[in-house]
Motif scaffolding. Structure first.
Motif, mmCIF file in Angstrom:
data_model
loop_
_atom_site.group_PDB
_atom_site.id
_atom_site.type_symbol
_atom_site.label_atom_id
_atom_site.label_comp_id
_atom_site.label_asym_id
_atom_site.label_seq_id
_atom_site.Cartn_x
_atom_site.Cartn_y
_atom_site.Cartn_z
ATOM 1 N N GLN A 3 14.351 -93.050 -28.777
ATOM 2 C CA GLN A 3 13.499 -93.255 -29.960
ATOM 3 C C GLN A 3 14.327 -93.054 -31.231
ATOM 4 O O GLN A 3 15.156 -92.143 -31.301
ATOM 5 C CB GLN A 3 12.377 -92.201 -29.910
ATOM 6 C CG GLN A 3 11.335 -92.351 -30.986
ATOM 7 C CD GLN A 3 10.365 -91.158 -30.999
ATOM 8 O OE1 GLN A 3 10.696 -90.066 -30.539
ATOM 9 N NE2 GLN A 3 9.185 -91.373 -31.527
ATOM 10 N N ASN A 4 14.103 -93.914 -32.238
ATOM 11 C CA ASN A 4 14.820 -93.744 -33.516
ATOM 12 C C ASN A 4 14.513 -92.376 -34.126
ATOM 13 O O ASN A 4 13.378 -91.895 -34.046
ATOM 14 C CB ASN A 4 14.367 -94.803 -34.530
ATOM 15 C CG ASN A 4 15.171 -96.089 -34.395
ATOM 16 O OD1 ASN A 4 16.284 -96.092 -33.893
ATOM 17 N ND2 ASN A 4 14.590 -97.188 -34.840
ATOM 18 N N LEU A 5 15.514 -91.801 -34.771
ATOM 19 C CA LEU A 5 15.324 -90.522 -35.462
ATOM 20 C C LEU A 5 15.540 -90.730 -36.958
ATOM 21 O O LEU A 5 16.572 -91.278 -37.368
ATOM 22 C CB LEU A 5 16.338 -89.491 -34.931
ATOM 23 C CG LEU A 5 16.357 -88.134 -35.632
ATOM 24 C CD1 LEU A 5 15.026 -87.397 -35.477
ATOM 25 C CD2 LEU A 5 17.498 -87.263 -35.073
ATOM 26 N N LEU A 6 14.559 -90.317 -37.739
ATOM 27 C CA LEU A 6 14.700 -90.343 -39.198
ATOM 28 C C LEU A 6 14.907 -88.900 -39.631
ATOM 29 O O LEU A 6 13.965 -88.105 -39.657
ATOM 30 C CB LEU A 6 13.434 -90.945 -39.815
ATOM 31 C CG LEU A 6 13.352 -91.028 -41.334
ATOM 32 C CD1 LEU A 6 14.561 -91.762 -41.924
ATOM 33 C CD2 LEU A 6 12.064 -91.753 -41.749
ATOM 34 N N ALA A 7 16.169 -88.550 -39.915
ATOM 35 C CA ALA A 7 16.523 -87.158 -40.219
ATOM 36 C C ALA A 7 16.705 -87.027 -41.727
ATOM 37 O O ALA A 7 17.454 -87.797 -42.343
ATOM 38 C CB ALA A 7 17.816 -86.793 -39.487
#
Ligand code: PEP
Length: 249
Positions: A3-7
């Motif tokens: 899953q994409n991670l938006l950090a």
């Protein structure tokens, strides 16, 4: 595919009261998104985030972590301390720490190992400066830095870490690597990870960071080996974070 991670790296911004207000506002405006969100905040803000975000889908963590388990290390914060308040992540080896705190890749490697051993997922940052980019040596430079920074991360732990490619010349400058540049480096990083971790390499999320905004995140994250973004300046306003999450949705 992970899953994409938006950090979201707040750096040295937001007091605990501001963090609390920010988290309340985010919770009321958060759009549906396929990406996982994580806020990387100053350590003193973490209890406020715990209060507001525990039980929600938004994760959070620290911007640094000690390489030591405990003991006489004044000013340091251990993995156990972070875990105790519910932190999931810690940035390690951000270029600002490599520069201002003289953190070598050997120290970064110890911090990454300490994080993993303490149940915290390290977001391990690598990337070249402008001088290296101008010589066209960004790929060998970044991969050397990556291998050194991973030198203490054992094979079976590869799914418990994140790698962030952050070209130093693009951080906070408004200059973004092209989506193609980001994609090519992510491909090179994935190949290097395959050499180190074989079949586990596909589990490691590779982020791009450097002047990411709502207007450019989708194109960058569409690159096959880019699994999200590490965002500094555009992470401070809730409106901008909602825009980033929507662009990834
Ligand atoms: C960062 O600090 O990791 C970063 C990518 O900052 P910015 O988005 O402001 O370039």
């Amino acid at each position: 595919m992970p899953q994409n991670l938006l950090a979201l790296n707040w750096k040295m911004n937001k007091t605990p009261s501001e963090a609390m207000k920010w988290a309340e506002t985010l919770a009321s405006q958060l759009p549906q998104t396929q990406a996982e969100l994580a806020i990387l905040a100053p350590a003193i803000d973490l209890p406020a985030l715990a209060q507001k975000l525990n039980g929600s889908s938004v994760g959070w963590g620290a911007q640094d972590i000690s390489q030591h388990e405990s003991g006489a290390y004044t000013g340091e914060i251990s993995a156990a301390m972070l875990g105790d308040v519910g932190a999931k992540y810690a940035i390690v080896g951000h270029s600002e720490r490599r520069l201002y705190q003289s953190e070598s890749s050997q120290i970064v490697a110890s911090k990454a190992a300490a994080a993993i051993n303490g149940g915290i997922v390290p977001i391990i940052c690598v990337g070249e400066g402008l001088d290296v980019r101008e010589k066209g040596e960004q790929v060998p430079f970044t991969l050397d830095q990556l291998r050194d920074s991973l030198s203490q991360v054992p094979v079976l732990r590869a799914d418990q870490m994140v790698v962030a490619y952050e070209p130093v010349w693009a951080i906070g400058t408004g200059k973004t690597a092209t989506a193609q540049d980001a994609g090519e480096m992510a491909d090179a990083i994935r190949d290097a990870l395959r050499g180190l971790y074989r079949e586990y390499a596909g589990d490691v999320r590779i982020l791009y960071g450097g002047s990411v905004k709502p207007g450019n995140i989708a194109e960058i994250c569409a690159q096959p080996n880019v699994n999200g973004a590490l965002v500094g300046g555009a992470s401070l306003d809730v409106e901008s974070v909602v825009g980033l999450a929507q662009a990834l949705a």
